[in-house]
Design a protein around this motif. Structure first.
Motif, mmCIF file in Angstrom:
data_model
loop_
_atom_site.group_PDB
_atom_site.id
_atom_site.type_symbol
_atom_site.label_atom_id
_atom_site.label_comp_id
_atom_site.label_asym_id
_atom_site.label_seq_id
_atom_site.Cartn_x
_atom_site.Cartn_y
_atom_site.Cartn_z
ATOM 1 N N ARG A 35 -75.318 60.770 61.949
ATOM 2 C CA ARG A 35 -76.048 59.954 61.269
ATOM 3 C C ARG A 35 -75.963 59.834 59.657
ATOM 4 O O ARG A 35 -76.185 58.832 58.815
ATOM 5 C CB ARG A 35 -77.750 59.889 62.077
ATOM 6 N N LEU B 278 -68.234 55.706 57.105
ATOM 7 C CA LEU B 278 -69.280 54.785 57.449
ATOM 8 C C LEU B 278 -69.798 53.308 55.704
ATOM 9 O O LEU B 278 -71.235 53.490 55.787
ATOM 10 C CB LEU B 278 -70.527 54.923 58.483
ATOM 11 N N ARG C 49 -76.008 55.475 63.868
ATOM 12 C CA ARG C 49 -75.624 54.070 63.002
ATOM 13 C C ARG C 49 -75.203 52.652 63.679
ATOM 14 O O ARG C 49 -76.871 51.858 64.233
ATOM 15 C CB ARG C 49 -75.610 53.975 62.003
ATOM 16 N N SER C 50 -74.668 52.854 64.519
ATOM 17 C CA SER C 50 -74.106 51.499 65.438
ATOM 18 C C SER C 50 -74.817 51.016 66.442
ATOM 19 O O SER C 50 -74.800 49.736 66.795
ATOM 20 C CB SER C 50 -72.635 51.787 66.289
ATOM 21 N N ALA C 51 -76.007 52.459 66.508
ATOM 22 C CA ALA C 51 -76.632 51.960 68.241
ATOM 23 C C ALA C 51 -77.542 51.718 67.576
ATOM 24 O O ALA C 51 -78.875 52.193 68.710
ATOM 25 C CB ALA C 51 -76.099 53.072 69.259
#
Length: 270
Positions: A56, A121, A239-241
């Motif tokens: 994260r 990311l 981050r994607s969730a």
């Protein structure tokens, strides 16, 4: 890492195990490219504040150099540190290079020689022109570096990087809260937690990790507690969730945080 550090063993223990090999190689490459002009390499952000979350968090690094380094060396440095040439195990690397003169000043400007963003990311960036850059990110990082930076090599952070002047820090906090209130390009949980960090700094004069600042703010402000607890739960996810937080509540909280910054700045004459 370097024996010139104060309490070097303790400093090294503050670096998460997932990052140690990466940061050692990063330091090696900085020294290989920049040679004797390297003054200090320091990690800031979540590593320095004891709240790095693998998958994260970004890893934030400040490099201080003698300011006569040729521009071609900065270009080479950006190339050598770019992901995946140097694979970044964190969400991303945010690395800023300063000349020793700027790092030792109390300036409220950006003032960097190189601003490098890279990693799995992060959008790639290698900016060498501080004109027009949002100075507040750099001022906050230099303040954290001076107070809590973990020295990876060279002169201790407190000696190499000055604390920005209070007026500059408050101006940076104002701008940071405005940036997060606008919301563009930021996850809602991170916007809220950054607002908490600004509020806690204004109340205590100390930088806290984002999650610690959110817990402290939630305890003091029960009206915002549901939102802050939701932000903390979301921040535990990749981050994607990340969860979508109620937009109106996020705006209201950041407006309130902005008022606390203005009050503290006025009280400090900033």
């Amino acid at each position: 890492m370097n024996d010139d550090d104060i309490d070097g063993d303790e400093e090294r223990r503050r670096v998460p195990a997932e990052l140690r090999g990466y940061l050692e190689e990063l330091v090696r490459r900085v020294r290989a490219v920049c040679g004797a002009r390297v003054v200090s390499v320091v990690t800031v952000g979540s590593v320095a504040l004891g709240d790095y979350r693998h998958g994260r968090s970004d890893v934030d690094v400040v490099v201080v150099l003698e300011p006569d380094l040729p521009g071609s060396a900065l270009t080479e440095l950006a190339r050598e540190l770019a992901h995946p040439r140097l694979p970044c195990p964190a969400a991303g690397l945010e690395l800023v290079v300063y000349g020793a003169d700027v790092a030792a000043s109390t300036s409220g400007g950006a003032g960097f020689l190189l601003n490098l963003n890279t990693g799995p990311l992060l959008a790639e960036r290698a900016d060498r022109n501080p004109t027009g850059a949002a100075a507040f990110w750099f001022v906050i990082d230099r303040s954290i570096a001076h107070r809590a930076g973990v020295t990876l090599w060279g002169a201790p952070a407190r000696r190499a990087i000055a604390e920005p002047a209070p007026a500059g820090v408050f101006a940076a906090l104002r701008a940071a809260v405005r940036e997060h209130a606008d919301g563009a390009g930021h996850l809602a949980d991170n916007r809220v937690l950054n607002g908490c960090r600004a509020v806690v700094f204004c109340r205590t004069g100390r930088w806290r990790a984002k999650r610690a600042a959110a817990r402290e703010t939630a305890a003091a402000e029960p009206g915002f507690r549901p939102l802050l607890e939701a932000a903390l739960r979301s921040f535990e996810r990749p981050r994607s969730a990340a969860d979508a937080l109620p937009a109106a509540e996020v705006r209201a909280f950041l407006a309130w945080a902005g008022e606390r910054v203005e009050e503290a700045a006025a009280a400090a004459g900033g």
